[in-house]
Motif scaffolding. Sequence first.
Motif, PDB file in Angstrom:
ATOM      1  N   SER A   8     -18.708 -41.787  25.458  1.00 50.88           N
ATOM      2  CA  SER A   8     -19.373 -42.210  26.691  1.00 50.88           C
ATOM      3  C   SER A   8     -19.497 -43.724  26.747  1.00 50.88           C
ATOM      4  CB  SER A   8     -20.752 -41.558  26.787  1.00 50.88           C
ATOM      5  OG  SER A   8     -20.650 -40.156  26.851  1.00 50.88           O
ATOM      6  N   ASP A   9     -19.896 -44.340  25.635  1.00 48.32           N
ATOM      7  CA  ASP A   9     -20.011 -45.794  25.609  1.00 48.32           C
ATOM      8  C   ASP A   9     -18.650 -46.461  25.757  1.00 48.32           C
ATOM      9  OD1 ASP A   9     -22.743 -45.683  25.327  1.00 48.32           O
ATOM     10  OD2 ASP A   9     -22.756 -46.080  23.167  1.00 48.32           O
ATOM     11  N   TYR A  10     -17.647 -45.906  25.090  1.00 51.05           N
ATOM     12  CA  TYR A  10     -16.303 -46.510  25.163  1.00 51.05           C
ATOM     13  C   TYR A  10     -15.723 -46.349  26.568  1.00 51.05           C
ATOM     14  CZ  TYR A  10     -11.924 -48.206  23.067  1.00 51.05           C
ATOM     15  OH  TYR A  10     -10.813 -48.952  22.738  1.00 51.05           O
ATOM     16  N   LEU A  11     -15.945 -45.192  27.193  1.00 49.98           N
ATOM     17  CA  LEU A  11     -15.474 -44.983  28.562  1.00 49.98           C
ATOM     18  C   LEU A  11     -16.157 -45.945  29.518  1.00 49.98           C
ATOM     19  CD1 LEU A  11     -13.886 -43.359  30.699  1.00 49.98           C
ATOM     20  CD2 LEU A  11     -15.779 -41.732  30.739  1.00 49.98           C
ATOM     21  N   SER A  12     -17.466 -46.144  29.353  1.00 54.88           N
ATOM     22  CA  SER A  12     -18.185 -47.078  30.209  1.00 54.88           C
ATOM     23  C   SER A  12     -17.669 -48.501  30.022  1.00 54.88           C
ATOM     24  CB  SER A  12     -19.684 -47.014  29.908  1.00 54.88           C
ATOM     25  OG  SER A  12     -20.398 -47.935  30.709  1.00 54.88           O
ATOM     26  N   GLU A  13     -17.483 -48.889  28.771  1.00 55.17           N
ATOM     27  CA  GLU A  13     -17.041 -50.245  28.453  1.00 55.17           C
ATOM     28  C   GLU A  13     -15.636 -50.539  28.967  1.00 55.17           C
ATOM     29  OE1 GLU A  13     -15.342 -52.416  24.445  1.00 55.17           O
ATOM     30  OE2 GLU A  13     -17.004 -51.020  24.200  1.00 55.17           O
ATOM     31  N   LYS A  14     -14.732 -49.571  28.786  1.00 60.57           N
ATOM     32  CA  LYS A  14     -13.317 -49.824  29.068  1.00 60.57           C
ATOM     33  C   LYS A  14     -12.901 -49.477  30.499  1.00 60.57           C
ATOM     34  CE  LYS A  14     -11.029 -51.216  26.404  1.00 60.57           C
ATOM     35  NZ  LYS A  14     -10.811 -52.597  25.933  1.00 60.57           N
ATOM     36  N   ILE A  15     -13.588 -48.507  31.133  1.00 60.33           N
ATOM     37  CA  ILE A  15     -13.146 -48.031  32.451  1.00 60.33           C
ATOM     38  C   ILE A  15     -14.270 -48.026  33.471  1.00 60.33           C
ATOM     39  CG2 ILE A  15     -12.158 -46.084  33.726  1.00 60.33           C
ATOM     40  CD1 ILE A  15     -10.628 -45.292  31.214  1.00 60.33           C
ATOM     41  N   TRP A  16     -15.367 -47.326  33.172  1.00 58.65           N
ATOM     42  CA  TRP A  16     -16.345 -47.042  34.232  1.00 58.65           C
ATOM     43  C   TRP A  16     -16.951 -48.316  34.814  1.00 58.65           C
ATOM     44  CZ3 TRP A  16     -14.938 -42.381  35.054  1.00 58.65           C
ATOM     45  CH2 TRP A  16     -15.609 -41.597  35.988  1.00 58.65           C
ATOM     46  N   ARG A  17     -17.332 -49.260  33.959  1.00 59.47           N
ATOM     47  CA  ARG A  17     -17.898 -50.518  34.457  1.00 59.47           C
ATOM     48  C   ARG A  17     -16.833 -51.450  35.043  1.00 59.47           C
ATOM     49  NH1 ARG A  17     -23.217 -51.689  33.068  1.00 59.47           N
ATOM     50  NH2 ARG A  17     -24.188 -50.327  31.520  1.00 59.47           N
ATOM     51  N   PRO A  18     -15.792 -51.798  34.292  1.00 59.56           N
ATOM     52  CA  PRO A  18     -14.840 -52.789  34.821  1.00 59.56           C
ATOM     53  C   PRO A  18     -14.026 -52.308  36.015  1.00 59.56           C
ATOM     54  CG  PRO A  18     -14.083 -51.934  32.704  1.00 59.56           C
ATOM     55  CD  PRO A  18     -15.480 -51.453  32.883  1.00 59.56           C
ATOM     56  N   VAL A  19     -13.760 -51.013  36.121  1.00 62.68           N
ATOM     57  CA  VAL A  19     -13.011 -50.511  37.277  1.00 62.68           C
ATOM     58  C   VAL A  19     -13.879 -50.514  38.529  1.00 62.68           C
ATOM     59  CG1 VAL A  19     -11.898 -48.438  38.239  1.00 62.68           C
ATOM     60  CG2 VAL A  19     -11.345 -49.197  35.929  1.00 62.68           C
ATOM     61  N   GLY A  20     -15.198 -50.431  38.348  1.00 62.69           N
ATOM     62  CA  GLY A  20     -16.091 -50.478  39.494  1.00 62.69           C
ATOM     63  C   GLY A  20     -16.420 -49.113  40.059  1.00 62.69           C
ATOM     64  N   MET A  21     -16.776 -48.168  39.192  1.00 58.16           N
ATOM     65  CA  MET A  21     -17.203 -46.865  39.671  1.00 58.16           C
ATOM     66  C   MET A  21     -18.553 -47.014  40.371  1.00 58.16           C
ATOM     67  SD  MET A  21     -14.595 -45.278  38.762  1.00 58.16           S
ATOM     68  CE  MET A  21     -13.346 -44.956  37.518  1.00 58.16           C
ATOM     69  N   GLU A  22     -18.773 -46.199  41.394  1.00 53.94           N
ATOM     70  CA  GLU A  22     -19.996 -46.367  42.176  1.00 53.94           C
ATOM     71  C   GLU A  22     -21.174 -45.577  41.632  1.00 53.94           C
ATOM     72  OE1 GLU A  22     -19.935 -43.654  46.080  1.00 53.94           O
ATOM     73  OE2 GLU A  22     -18.109 -44.876  45.897  1.00 53.94           O
ATOM     74  N   GLN A  23     -20.909 -44.582  40.798  1.00 54.52           N
ATOM     75  CA  GLN A  23     -21.985 -43.795  40.227  1.00 54.52           C
ATOM     76  C   GLN A  23     -21.803 -43.675  38.715  1.00 54.52           C
ATOM     77  OE1 GLN A  23     -23.251 -40.064  41.906  1.00 54.52           O
ATOM     78  NE2 GLN A  23     -22.137 -40.427  43.807  1.00 54.52           N
ATOM     79  N   LYS A  24     -22.905 -43.466  38.034  1.00 50.38           N
ATOM     80  CA  LYS A  24     -22.800 -43.104  36.626  1.00 50.38           C
ATOM     81  C   LYS A  24     -22.076 -41.770  36.520  1.00 50.38           C
ATOM     82  CE  LYS A  24     -27.080 -40.403  36.250  1.00 50.38           C
ATOM     83  NZ  LYS A  24     -28.430 -40.306  35.650  1.00 50.38           N
ATOM     84  N   ALA A  25     -21.484 -41.515  35.381  1.00 50.66           N
ATOM     85  CA  ALA A  25     -20.952 -40.195  35.045  1.00 50.66           C
ATOM     86  C   ALA A  25     -21.785 -39.653  33.889  1.00 50.66           C
ATOM     87  CB  ALA A  25     -19.484 -40.281  34.658  1.00 50.66           C
ATOM     88  N   THR A  26     -21.602 -38.405  33.575  1.00 48.82           N
ATOM     89  CA  THR A  26     -22.237 -37.816  32.393  1.00 48.82           C
ATOM     90  C   THR A  26     -21.187 -37.007  31.646  1.00 48.82           C
ATOM     91  OG1 THR A  26     -22.982 -35.835  33.606  1.00 48.82           O
ATOM     92  CG2 THR A  26     -24.512 -37.695  33.479  1.00 48.82           C
ATOM     93  N   TRP A  27     -21.373 -36.922  30.329  1.00 50.03           N
ATOM     94  CA  TRP A  27     -20.393 -36.191  29.520  1.00 50.03           C
ATOM     95  C   TRP A  27     -21.164 -35.206  28.650  1.00 50.03           C
ATOM     96  CZ3 TRP A  27     -15.577 -39.374  27.789  1.00 50.03           C
ATOM     97  CH2 TRP A  27     -14.482 -38.513  27.617  1.00 50.03           C
ATOM     98  N   MET A  28     -20.842 -33.913  28.775  1.00 49.30           N
ATOM     99  CA  MET A  28     -21.531 -32.880  28.017  1.00 49.30           C
ATOM    100  C   MET A  28     -21.184 -32.989  26.540  1.00 49.30           C
ATOM    101  SD  MET A  28     -23.058 -31.483  30.590  1.00 49.30           S
ATOM    102  CE  MET A  28     -23.714 -29.895  30.107  1.00 49.30           C
ATOM    103  N   LEU A  29     -22.139 -32.599  25.703  1.00 53.77           N
ATOM    104  CA  LEU A  29     -21.989 -32.720  24.260  1.00 53.77           C
ATOM    105  C   LEU A  29     -21.874 -31.358  23.590  1.00 53.77           C
ATOM    106  CD1 LEU A  29     -24.763 -35.394  23.550  1.00 53.77           C
ATOM    107  CD2 LEU A  29     -22.347 -35.784  24.108  1.00 53.77           C
ATOM    108  N   SER A  30     -21.150 -31.333  22.489  1.00 56.13           N
ATOM    109  CA  SER A  30     -21.113 -30.151  21.641  1.00 56.13           C
ATOM    110  C   SER A  30     -22.470 -29.987  20.969  1.00 56.13           C
ATOM    111  CB  SER A  30     -20.025 -30.286  20.580  1.00 56.13           C
ATOM    112  OG  SER A  30     -20.408 -31.263  19.611  1.00 56.13           O
ATOM    113  N   LYS A  31     -22.665 -28.880  20.304  1.00 52.02           N
ATOM    114  CA  LYS A  31     -23.953 -28.634  19.655  1.00 52.02           C
ATOM    115  C   LYS A  31     -24.220 -29.601  18.511  1.00 52.02           C
ATOM    116  CE  LYS A  31     -22.768 -24.524  18.836  1.00 52.02           C
ATOM    117  NZ  LYS A  31     -22.860 -23.086  18.497  1.00 52.02           N
ATOM    118  N   THR A  32     -23.163 -30.299  18.045  1.00 52.11           N
ATOM    119  CA  THR A  32     -23.376 -31.299  17.002  1.00 52.11           C
ATOM    120  C   THR A  32     -23.304 -32.726  17.557  1.00 52.11           C
ATOM    121  OG1 THR A  32     -21.044 -30.960  16.376  1.00 52.11           O
ATOM    122  CG2 THR A  32     -22.723 -29.881  15.029  1.00 52.11           C
ATOM    123  N   GLY A  33     -23.393 -32.863  18.884  1.00 48.51           N
ATOM    124  CA  GLY A  33     -23.602 -34.176  19.479  1.00 48.51           C
ATOM    125  C   GLY A  33     -22.377 -34.987  19.800  1.00 48.51           C
TER     126      GLY A  33
END
Length: 407
Positions: free
Chosen positions: A250-275
């Motif tokens: 999630s942090d790497y996606l935000s750093e590399k794509i979500w922020r610099p590309v200019g997405m208009e909304q946050k995204a969320t990513w579901m986690l496995s039972k071990t996080g």
Amino acid sequence: MKFKKIALIGLAAIFGAGALGWQSLDKETRGFLAAFPTNTDLLFWSTSQRDAAFRALDRLPFLAKHRVVPAGDTASALPPGAPLALPMDIDAYMQGQRSAALMVLHNGQVRLERYGLDFDSEGRWTSFSVAKSLTSTLVGMAVRDGHIKSMDDKVSDYIAEMKGSAYDDVSIRQLLTMTSGVAWNENYDDPKSDVAQFNNHKPKGGEDAVVSYLRKLPRAVPAGTRWLYSTGETNLVGVLVARATKKTLSDYLSEKIWRPVGMEQKATWMLSKTGQEISGCCLQAATRDFARFGQFILNGALINGQPTLPEGWLPEATTSRTGIGQPGRGYGYQWWTYDDGSFAARGIFGQGIFIDPARKLVIASNANWGNNATDPKATAAREAFYVAVQQAVDAEVAEAAAKRSQR
């Protein structure tokens, strides 16, 4: 994707919602609670339960935890273009797809944007396997950033627990092209298949759930000799990227794509039972942001004119690296490919991002197919829609050329 003790916890949530004030909940949460499923496996929920759930999986933390993928402060523009003239009834097409959202970008302009199932541009819809193509893009970025040395490195070079398993001799490239040769069952209609069972696997204390399940799988054929679709392997890719970058996906996606590309909304990513992010699935985002991701890839994955992927990565990733047993089709690095140069991210129940570089087209779809996860009739109709959009763009180009020749 399975959720434990779902009925009991759901009832508790409903009573809790009553105590807190039903109307204080957003419409997506209210809708899901009203249609709350008792089956623990999403693949076997009813159509109405999926309608409610696909827009709300990240609203109810007792289902599964998630991490937020923050967006930046400024969204990139999606300027409107002239409505695209299509020789078909769009309402009928969307009804047949049970479509929640449909967007067509051409030359970076919005030529079509429609919503259904009481969904809108403000909501987030789950991606299912569309997430695979984002995960593979993060692999390329990790290579460029120096976190991954080579696509030909072995999986066990980055995930030590895979040493001695069937994945010990599998390369990252083979993992991305799903040619590991390891046994796997992706039958969505079979509750005993690997794809239905592995999210419910109970690892030993301290072990990652995905690694624990996959390292026990047997080899079926030599690595590199057979293509076999495996969501489990993309989940393993996500573990590998997190280990290599020492960051959450999630942090790497935000750093590399979500922020610099200019997405208009946050995204969320579901986690496995071990996080760990379920990297083969389960990224929740606005349809307009899925379309922005498609436009980012169409534009060569550049940020401020600078490449974010290794030289030659995109042509390799988005053209066929292996056959899939269908004429004119193939599989790249977690992208479905067409011989005309187009490629697509695809998820069960009708999720998709179709990209046609020659025509500068991006088509983003979110849906909840009514029959089953991989409905052949709905699949064929979506492919026909892609062709209809391509033909409509070709007709515009031909008409413009004819007008120029008459001047």
